[in-house]
Design a protein around this motif. Structure first.
Motif, mmCIF file in Angstrom:
data_model
loop_
_atom_site.group_PDB
_atom_site.id
_atom_site.type_symbol
_atom_site.label_atom_id
_atom_site.label_comp_id
_atom_site.label_asym_id
_atom_site.label_seq_id
_atom_site.Cartn_x
_atom_site.Cartn_y
_atom_site.Cartn_z
ATOM 1 N N VAL A 1 34.010 63.244 68.882
ATOM 2 C CA VAL A 1 33.798 62.092 68.004
ATOM 3 C C VAL A 1 33.234 62.521 66.658
ATOM 4 C CG1 VAL A 1 33.584 60.420 69.872
ATOM 5 C CG2 VAL A 1 31.534 61.613 69.058
ATOM 6 N N ASP A 2 32.831 63.779 66.539
ATOM 7 C CA ASP A 2 32.343 64.272 65.253
ATOM 8 C C ASP A 2 32.342 65.796 65.288
ATOM 9 O OD1 ASP A 2 31.450 63.968 62.654
ATOM 10 O OD2 ASP A 2 29.337 63.894 63.198
ATOM 11 N N THR A 3 32.646 66.413 64.140
ATOM 12 C CA THR A 3 32.610 67.865 64.004
ATOM 13 C C THR A 3 31.767 68.215 62.795
ATOM 14 O OG1 THR A 3 34.799 68.117 65.006
ATOM 15 C CG2 THR A 3 33.987 69.954 63.678
ATOM 16 N N ASN A 4 30.742 69.014 63.004
ATOM 17 C CA ASN A 4 29.799 69.362 61.955
ATOM 18 C C ASN A 4 30.015 70.824 61.555
ATOM 19 O OD1 ASN A 4 27.619 69.690 60.250
ATOM 20 N ND2 ASN A 4 26.084 69.018 61.718
ATOM 21 N N LEU A 5 30.295 71.058 60.293
ATOM 22 C CA LEU A 5 30.518 72.421 59.805
ATOM 23 C C LEU A 5 29.241 73.065 59.282
ATOM 24 C CD1 LEU A 5 33.996 71.998 58.069
ATOM 25 C CD2 LEU A 5 33.467 72.915 60.334
ATOM 26 N N PHE A 6 28.125 72.334 59.336
ATOM 27 C CA PHE A 6 26.820 72.872 58.969
ATOM 28 C C PHE A 6 25.838 72.510 60.088
ATOM 29 C CE2 PHE A 6 29.249 71.812 55.202
ATOM 30 C CZ PHE A 6 29.159 72.959 54.425
ATOM 31 N N PRO A 7 26.032 73.052 61.282
ATOM 32 C CA PRO A 7 25.268 72.616 62.455
ATOM 33 C C PRO A 7 23.771 72.859 62.308
ATOM 34 C CG PRO A 7 26.506 74.631 62.923
ATOM 35 C CD PRO A 7 26.984 74.139 61.603
#
Length: 430
Positions: A58-64
């Motif tokens: 439901v979401d993808t974070n490229l700066f975790p």
């Protein structure tokens, strides 16, 4: 501890997990070929939802921002994955500069930065942490809840290089999602900046990511012979919305109604009796801001003033004018009656662990990435790369493997997304 899947609708999911386990050699071969064709992001995290009949990102974070929440037993995985990632970007790298978010008050976020620095140091790098906070004019140590201390240092330019006092890094690792735009200090920097600047929310759109994810999911589903809907949430967009002035409201309500009917038809096909819902979220931005649940178009029309105000802005006070309407995926995983959802972390193309986001103040059909006293991360107990083929498909190692596969599909979608939005491909500046 592993959350209990509290639903009787496990039949389709067990079949999906079983098929993924059976197809493991094909899946891993397919991923290997994909990573020969596409550059993998340096790192990423993916929020998943397990509805018992469907598992989807439901979401993808490229700066975790949650490396401090990972199981410390998996740190060797993180270190080896970081070594691989660094070799691809700068094989002779010695020094990395981390540029974090400007959250001096958020000590738990800074604990994440400290964990990231620990991983990179053990990958053989000298690591220091810069800051974009103008009030910090000298090296400033900050005590963390973990008992550690992190030192933030002011950055400056030496020509076209970003440096600290006595420290000229080989590469810049961003842990800042650039919601407010690219700071002038970072423009025209000679060193590699990872992830690239165009991965920031000033240009990135969730709709572009999920369009690429749908493409990846369809190819993957054909590979192993499943219905792509089991791993892919429907989505739609609505532009030129103004929640404060109630402009674009009817367009949004109409799209919500159409999406709900589309989901309802799928539920009927699969014998699912749950009530369909959608999540409306800002098409750009993170931190759980600008998000609402809708089960009928009237939920959009009947927002009160305070609700419209919350939907109108996201991080950095940016106004919301574009929204993503995403098929709501229930989470039927729970711990002590609190709903939970898995978050999978990756460095390079390796799954390095994850945790469960647990929130006692939210429901199974609500966004869990939100402020709350009861937010508790629960680290994965086993790795996501070692399934036990002789065990049940829903045994923890096998469920985590399934989560790792879905997360890697989202990572591949992010790779395609960054390729498409790279300004150099469009003839623009770097």
């Amino acid at each position: 501890m592993v959350p209990h899947l509290t639903t009787a609708l496990t039949g389709p999911l067990l079949s999906l997990e079983k098929r993924i386990l059976e197809a493991m050699p094909e899946i891993e071969h397919w991923f290997r070929l994909k990573w020969q064709e596409h550059s993998v992001p340096f790192y990423a995290s993916v929020d998943l939802r397990n509805a018992g009949f469907k598992v989807a990102p439901v979401d993808t974070n490229l700066f975790p921002g949650g490396f401090n929440n990972l199981n410390r037993d998996f740190l060797p995985l993180c270190v080896h994955a970081a070594m691989s990632a660094v070799e691809k970007i700068c094989p002779d790298a010695r020094r990395f500069l981390i540029v974090p978010e400007s959250h001096t008050r958020n000590l738990y976020y800074l604990a994440n930065v400290a964990a990231l620095a620990y991983i990179l140091r053990h990958a053989g790098l000298e690591v220091r942490v810069g800051t974009l906070i103008p009030d910090i004019t000298r090296a400033t140590p900050i005590a963390l809840p973990t008992g550690e201390t992190i030192t933030l240092e002011p950055m400056h330019r030496d020509g076209d290089r970003l440096v600290l006092a006595g420290f000229d890094p080989c590469a810049i690792l961003l842990n800042n999602d650039l919601s407010g735009g690219v700071p002038q200090l970072l423009e025209g920097v000679k060193q590699p900046i990872i992830p690239p600047l165009h991965a920031g929310w000033h240009t990135r759109r969730k709709s572009v990511h999920f369009a690429n994810y749908s493409r990846v999911a369809a190819e993957f589903a054909a590979l192993i012979g499943i219905d792509p809907w089991l791993i892919d949430p429907y989505f739609e967009t609505c532009g030129r919305i103004n929640f404060r002035e109630r402009k674009g409201e009817e367009c949004l309500a109409a799209k919500v109604e159409a999406m709900l009917e589309k989901i309802r038809a799928r539920y009927r096909e699969n014998g699912i009796t749950e009530e369909p819902f959608v999540i409306i979220k800002a098409d750009a931005g993170t931190y759980g801001m600008g998000i609402m649940t809708a089960k009928r178009p009237e939920d959009v029309r009947e927002l009160n003033r305070n609700q419209r105000k919350k939907m109108a802005v996201v991080k950095e006070g940016l106004a919301v004018s574009e929204v993503l309407i995403q098929e709501g995926v229930y989470t039927f995983e729970s711990i002590n009656e609190a709903v939970a959802e898995p978050v999978v972390y990756m460095i390079d193309h390796y799954v390095v662990g994850g945790f469960y986001r647990v929130h006692t103040g939210r429901g199974k059909d609500e966004n869990l990435n939100s402020p709350g006293m009861h937010f508790v991360p629960l680290s994965f107990e086993t790795a996501c790369s070692l399934p036990e083929t002789e065990a049940r498909p829903d045994a923890p190692p096998n469920r985590f493997y399934t989560y790792g596969v879905i997360a890697r599909l989202a990572l591949l979608a992010a790779s395609l997304e960054l390729e498409q939005t790279d300004p150099r491909r469009a003839g623009g500046a770097t």
